[in-house]
Enzyme design. Sequence first.
Site, PDB file in Angstrom:
ATOM      1  N   ASP A  29       0.217   0.103   1.341  1.00  0.00           N
ATOM      2  CA  ASP A  29       0.372  -0.502   0.011  1.00  0.00           C
ATOM      3  C   ASP A  29      -0.392  -1.831   0.023  1.00  0.00           C
ATOM      4  OD1 ASP A  29       2.820  -0.244  -2.389  1.00  0.00           O
ATOM      5  OD2 ASP A  29       1.601  -2.053  -2.253  1.00  0.00           O
ATOM      6  N   ILE A  30      -1.162  -2.088  -1.039  1.00  0.00           N
ATOM      7  CA  ILE A  30      -1.942  -3.339  -1.053  1.00  0.00           C
ATOM      8  C   ILE A  30      -1.067  -4.576  -1.320  1.00  0.00           C
ATOM      9  CG2 ILE A  30      -4.412  -2.964  -1.497  1.00  0.00           C
ATOM     10  CD1 ILE A  30      -3.647  -3.097  -4.520  1.00  0.00           C
ATOM     11  N   HIS A  93       4.333   9.289  -5.387  1.00  0.00           N
ATOM     12  CA  HIS A  93       4.201   8.613  -4.097  1.00  0.00           C
ATOM     13  C   HIS A  93       5.565   8.212  -3.565  1.00  0.00           C
ATOM     14  CE1 HIS A  93       3.779   5.579  -7.276  1.00  0.00           C
ATOM     15  NE2 HIS A  93       4.365   4.718  -6.466  1.00  0.00           N
ATOM     16  N   HIS A  95       7.352   5.443  -0.993  1.00  0.00           N
ATOM     17  CA  HIS A  95       7.189   4.195  -0.248  1.00  0.00           C
ATOM     18  C   HIS A  95       7.920   4.322   1.087  1.00  0.00           C
ATOM     19  CE1 HIS A  95       5.886   1.505  -3.683  1.00  0.00           C
ATOM     20  NE2 HIS A  95       6.493   2.454  -4.390  1.00  0.00           N
TER      21      HIS A  95
END
Length: 130
Positions: A29-30, A93, A95
Site C-alpha cells: 500500500d502506498i 482488495h 489489506h
Amino acid sequence: MASIFTKIVQGEIPCHKVAETDNCLAFLDINPLAKGHTLVIPKPEIDYLFDVQEPLYGELMTFAQKVAKAIDATMTCERVGMAVVGLEVPHAHIHLIPISHVHDIDFSRPKLDLTQEELAAIAKEIAEVI
Ligand code: AMP
C-alpha cells in the site's frame, strides 16, 4: 475506465510487488498503516470483494494466506491483521497489516511516510520468503 489497480496489473502504473500468480497480485500500500501493509487483489477488475466468484475467491484467499505468512515472518508484529474496506478504490482488495495492538489496524490513524527506497526494501524482504 480501468481502475488504478488494473493499471498496476497491466504495468501502466508502478508498484512495489510482493508476489504474483496468474490471477492474483500482492503489492505494498502506498499509504501504509504499518511497515509491510500489503494489498492483495484479484487481477480481473471486480469492484466488490464479496462479488468475486469461486474458484477465484478461494484462490485469492489462499494467496493472501501465503503472503500474510511471509509478512509475519519478516515484519515486526504480533500477527498480521486482515481488513476489507474498498471505499476508495473500486477494485476488490484485501489489506494485510502487521499489527501488535488493535489500533494498528485503525484506518483513521495517520499513515506512515516511507520513501520509495524503504518501500522497495520492504517488498523485497517479504518477497524473498514467499
Ligand atoms: P480502500 O479502497 O478504502 O480499501 O483503500 C484503498 C487503498 O489503496 C488505500 O489504503 C490506498 O493507500 C491504497 N492505494 C491507492 N492507490 C494505490 C497505489 N497506486 N498503489 C498502492 N496502494 C494504493
